[in-house]
Write a protein that holds these residues in place. Structure first.
Motif, PDB file in Angstrom:
ATOM      1  N   LYS A   7     -23.636  16.004  -4.310  1.00 23.43           N
ATOM      2  CA  LYS A   7     -23.271  17.230  -3.606  1.00 23.43           C
ATOM      3  C   LYS A   7     -23.694  18.412  -4.468  1.00 23.43           C
ATOM      4  O   LYS A   7     -23.336  18.496  -5.637  1.00 23.43           O
ATOM      5  CB  LYS A   7     -21.765  17.275  -3.351  1.00 23.43           C
ATOM      6  N   GLU A   8     -24.473  19.311  -3.900  1.00 21.39           N
ATOM      7  CA  GLU A   8     -24.976  20.444  -4.661  1.00 21.39           C
ATOM      8  C   GLU A   8     -23.854  21.451  -4.935  1.00 21.39           C
ATOM      9  O   GLU A   8     -23.021  21.718  -4.067  1.00 21.39           O
ATOM     10  CB  GLU A   8     -26.121  21.131  -3.909  1.00 21.39           C
ATOM     11  N   TYR A  14     -26.595  24.690   0.365  1.00 17.80           N
ATOM     12  CA  TYR A  14     -26.035  23.834   1.404  1.00 17.80           C
ATOM     13  C   TYR A  14     -26.929  22.644   1.739  1.00 17.80           C
ATOM     14  O   TYR A  14     -26.593  21.839   2.599  1.00 17.80           O
ATOM     15  CB  TYR A  14     -25.773  24.655   2.670  1.00 17.80           C
ATOM     16  N   VAL A  16     -28.926  19.020   1.086  1.00 23.72           N
ATOM     17  CA  VAL A  16     -28.644  17.740   0.449  1.00 23.72           C
ATOM     18  C   VAL A  16     -29.976  17.012   0.336  1.00 23.72           C
ATOM     19  O   VAL A  16     -30.881  17.239   1.151  1.00 23.72           O
ATOM     20  CB  VAL A  16     -27.606  16.922   1.259  1.00 23.72           C
ATOM     21  N   GLU A  36     -21.946  11.308  -2.582  1.00 26.39           N
ATOM     22  CA  GLU A  36     -20.740  12.034  -2.978  1.00 26.39           C
ATOM     23  C   GLU A  36     -20.054  12.599  -1.738  1.00 26.39           C
ATOM     24  O   GLU A  36     -20.708  13.087  -0.821  1.00 26.39           O
ATOM     25  CB  GLU A  36     -21.111  13.156  -3.951  1.00 26.39           C
ATOM     26  N   ASP A  38     -18.643  14.529   1.149  1.00 25.89           N
ATOM     27  CA  ASP A  38     -18.985  15.794   1.806  1.00 25.89           C
ATOM     28  C   ASP A  38     -20.316  16.380   1.341  1.00 25.89           C
ATOM     29  O   ASP A  38     -20.595  17.566   1.580  1.00 25.89           O
ATOM     30  CB  ASP A  38     -17.881  16.844   1.604  1.00 25.89           C
ATOM     31  N   ALA A  39     -21.161  15.574   0.729  1.00 29.18           N
ATOM     32  CA  ALA A  39     -22.441  16.085   0.228  1.00 29.18           C
ATOM     33  C   ALA A  39     -23.318  16.647   1.338  1.00 29.18           C
ATOM     34  O   ALA A  39     -24.096  17.577   1.124  1.00 29.18           O
ATOM     35  CB  ALA A  39     -23.190  14.984  -0.522  1.00 29.18           C
ATOM     36  N   ASP A  47     -19.750  12.397   6.317  1.00 29.56           N
ATOM     37  CA  ASP A  47     -19.688  11.139   5.573  1.00 29.56           C
ATOM     38  C   ASP A  47     -19.842   9.956   6.523  1.00 29.56           C
ATOM     39  O   ASP A  47     -20.471   8.940   6.180  1.00 29.56           O
ATOM     40  CB  ASP A  47     -18.352  11.039   4.830  1.00 29.56           C
ATOM     41  N   THR A  61     -17.837  13.584  -8.458  1.00 28.61           N
ATOM     42  CA  THR A  61     -19.134  13.679  -9.124  1.00 28.61           C
ATOM     43  C   THR A  61     -19.198  12.707 -10.297  1.00 28.61           C
ATOM     44  O   THR A  61     -20.225  12.059 -10.524  1.00 28.61           O
ATOM     45  CB  THR A  61     -19.352  15.117  -9.634  1.00 28.61           C
TER      46      THR A  61
END
Length: 372
Positions: A7-8, A14, A16, A36, A38-39, A47, A61
């Protein structure tokens, strides 16, 4: 191989690295994919979408980095993520090591194998993992110009479009590559007077064949650039400036010949690069003023269009990520010289010449560290 999709955490990022369809390709080949939690939400992927294609969701993470062999990302490793790095971990992402010395330090210190999207090239010398984001960045750069020419956003109240009875705005674009053509496509379609500058006459000829007649194509020499700066309302920079160069295409002094409150959109975002007064900004605080000229230097323009950008980026990077997973990183690098061009660090050694020159530190070739 165990692939971890992170996830960034970069400001307003926003995107991925991988779509659910991309996950399916790894699973088909017998790999394990960890995503990860909600990535993908910022790009419109839940998900559940990833689970439906065979991925496993991890809550933190720390767990992602601990369990993964390959970290598949979009943006560079940020300081908050440094503690998760370890020897032998493979990181495949946009790294921009020359601009982030502390990141380079930690990748070397932790003996991480890192491969940078932006330095992978192809048989024509082009950069296929930059190309899709470059087009979106160029188009997004013009959309930003539309916004920041508005008085409500600090601009001089200019509508970048042809309106009868009113002077047609002028937009100057430096560079006829993917970003420049993307910007020119939108700017010209709004009816603006558009000028593209480039030193590559083949690129200018190609631009002539695909763009409308309200686009002027000029060879990029100093006088042509100065003439454009004097009359332009918006300057959009789309050329990548060699990181070790200390000169500039547009100097601070040259800004003084531009019209007051004109706008510079630096799509390339090379700090103190082609545009001497450029310094990276964010979507939260996108503009600043130097010498009376507004600057927009957001370094992740495509993040404003995450669903489009994620699909486009995954389409470009996935074939290389699959090679790493299928063959193992060493064999993939040995067999694919274009992927090898992106190798940045290998077991404590810097392997990217550009970063070595920019940061004045020792470097070696990928071929030497790989023994080929």
């Amino acid at each position: 191989m165990i692939i971890g999709i992170a996830k960034e955490i970069k400001n307003n990022e926003y995107r991925v690295a991988c779509t659910p369809n991309g996950v399916k390709e790894f699973i088909k080949r017998g790999h394990t994919v960890l995503v990860e939690k909600d990535a993908g939400l910022g790009s419109g992927f839940s998900d559940k979408d990833y689970i439906g294609q065979g991925a496993k969701i991890v809550a933190t993470t720390e767990e992602l980095y601990e369990k993964s062999e390959l970290i598949y990302k979009v943006k560079e490793i940020l300081p908050e993520e440094y503690k998760y790095l370890r020897e032998g971990l493979i990181v495949f992402t946009y790294i921009h090591s020359n601009a982030h010395r502390d990141q380079t330090d930690i990748l070397l210190e932790k003996n991480v194998i890192s491969i940078a999207y932006e330095d992978v090239n192809d048989k024509d010398g082009e950069f296929p993992l930059l190309k899709p984001m470059s087009e979106i960045a160029g188009k997004g750069g013009f959309i930003a110009a539309l916004n920041f020419c508005q008085s409500i956003h600090g601009g001089k109240g200019l509508l970048l479009a042809r309106v009868h009875g009113v002077r047609t705005p002028e937009v100057t674009i430096i560079g006829a590559g993917n970003a420049g053509l993307g910007a020119a496509e939108l700017a010209s379609s709004f009816g603006n007077k558009v000028t593209i500058l480039d030193i590559d006459t083949n690129k200018l000829e190609y631009a002539k064949n695909i763009l409308p007649s309200n686009v002027e194509l000029l060879y990029s020499d100093e006088q042509n650039l100065i003439d454009c700066l004097k009359r332009t309302d918006v300057l959009i920079n789309c050329i990548l400036w060699p990181k070790w160069r200390t000169d500039h295409l547009v100097s601070r002094q040259m800004l003084k010949i531009m019209k007051p409150k004109s706008l510079i959109v630096d799509v390339s975002c090379d700090d103190n690069g082609a545009i001497e007064t450029s310094r990276s900004t964010s979507h939260d605080n996108p503009i600043y003023v130097e010498e009376g000229i507004t600057h927009y230097v957001v370094d992740n323009i495509p993040a404003a269009f995450p669903q489009t950008s994620t699909y486009s980026l995954c389409n470009a990077t996935l074939p290389f990520a699959l090679q790493i997973a299928d063959k193992g990183v060493e064999k993939a690098l040995v067999e694919n010289k274009y992927l090898r061009r992106g190798l940045t660090t290998w077991n404590g050694k810097l392997t990217l010449e550009e970063t070595g020159k920019k940061q004045n530190r020792p470097y070696t070739t990928p071929e030497k560290v790989l023994g080929i």
